[in-house]
Scaffold this motif. Structure first.
Motif, short mmCIF file in Angstrom:
data_model
loop_
_atom_site.label_atom_id
_atom_site.label_comp_id
_atom_site.label_asym_id
_atom_site.label_seq_id
_atom_site.Cartn_x
_atom_site.Cartn_y
_atom_site.Cartn_z
N THR A 1 0.84 -1.19 0.00
CA THR A 1 0.00 0.00 0.00
C THR A 1 0.88 1.24 0.00
N LEU A 2 0.59 2.12 -0.90
CA LEU A 2 1.25 3.43 -0.92
C LEU A 2 0.37 4.39 -0.15
N ILE A 3 0.96 5.11 0.78
CA ILE A 3 0.19 6.05 1.58
C ILE A 3 0.71 7.46 1.36
N LEU A 4 -0.19 8.32 0.92
CA LEU A 4 0.09 9.75 0.87
C LEU A 4 -0.58 10.34 2.11
N PRO A 5 0.19 10.76 3.10
CA PRO A 5 -0.42 11.06 4.41
C PRO A 5 -1.42 12.20 4.42
N HIS A 6 -1.19 13.21 3.64
CA HIS A 6 -2.11 14.36 3.60
C HIS A 6 -2.26 14.78 2.14
N ALA A 7 -3.21 14.16 1.47
CA ALA A 7 -3.33 14.38 0.03
C ALA A 7 -3.71 15.83 -0.29
N THR A 8 -3.08 16.35 -1.32
CA THR A 8 -3.41 17.67 -1.82
C THR A 8 -3.92 17.55 -3.25
N LEU A 9 -4.46 18.63 -3.75
CA LEU A 9 -4.99 18.61 -5.12
C LEU A 9 -3.89 18.27 -6.12
N ARG A 10 -2.67 18.66 -5.80
CA ARG A 10 -1.55 18.40 -6.71
C ARG A 10 -1.16 16.93 -6.75
#
Lengths: 112, 113
Positions: free
Chosen positions: A72-81
């Motif tokens: 699993t790839l985790i982006l901790p705080h996703a942004t629009l970018r």
């Protein structure tokens, strides 16, 4: 041929963690798991890679199951970018060409 | 400074023409690559080039040929262009063979009419 399976698309609310799964049930012992992403109209961008231990860098975290059959790839705080297509790739490093295969990936849409 | 650059960004040409796409990397990398991304968005490797060793994907027609004048450049020449060659072509580089991180250029959008 693709050795990974990923969901076609996912949505994530801005500011929340984005968890992108990948199945690689036929992974061999010396194959690493790599993640790249491709933002619209740009070239692919390296994110992270790992063998069996969990990895973290400034962009993301990679969680690999103990049997290594999924990650699993985790982006901790996703942004629009972070809206992009995310590719999970398994390969053996330090070998020649033709083994960085980009499958269909997961299209992540970060929603405001 | 751009790490991997490609020119041109857009290329529109007629069938049968010969064209070239240029790629330059200022990262000091030893290995460079060319990828093709078709209309279905599949990204497939075409060539890898390292210290004058070339590895070719066997599915690439011999109308495509990479040329490396030096370590920082890997140009792509395409002869007798066909409609099916329309795609986005990406150049990439890495420190060595199979090194984990490949740095990609912005892509060249080729349209063959």
């Amino acid at each position: 041929d693709a050795k990974t399976t990923q969901p076609t698309s996912m949505d994530c609310a801005e500011g929340r963690a984005a968890n992108l799964p990948c199945n690689h049930s036929t992974i061999s012992g010396n194959e690493y798991v790599y993640w790249y992403r491709q933002i619209h109209s740009q070239g692919p961008q390296y994110i992270i890679h790992g063998l069996k231990n969990n990895e973290t860098n400034e962009m993301a975290s990679l969680i690999i199951t103990e049997d290594r059959k999924s990650s699993t790839l985790i982006l901790p705080h996703a942004t629009l970018r972070d809206t992009a297509v995310y590719y999970c790739i398994v390969r053996v490093p330090e070998t020649g060409a033709n083994n960085l295969f980009f499958g269909t990936g997961t299209r992540l849409t970060v929603i405001p | 400074d751009t790490a991997v650059s490609q020119t041109p960004k857009y290329l529109v040409t007629q069938m049968g023409n010969d064209k070239s796409i240029k790629c330059e990397q200022n990262l000091g990398h030893d290995t460079m690559y060319w990828y093709k991304q078709d209309s279905k968005k599949f990204l497939k490797i075409m060539f890898s080039y390292n210290n004058k060793e070339l590895i070719i994907n066997e599915t690439v027609p011999n109308r495509f040929s990479p040329k490396s004048p030096d370590k920082a450049h890997l140009n792509l020449h395409i002869n007798s262009l066909e409609l099916g060659d329309s795609a986005v072509y990406f150049c990439a580089s890495s420190q060595g063979w199979g090194v984990e991180t490949q740095y990609f250029g912005p892509g060249t959008r080729l349209l063959v009419l």
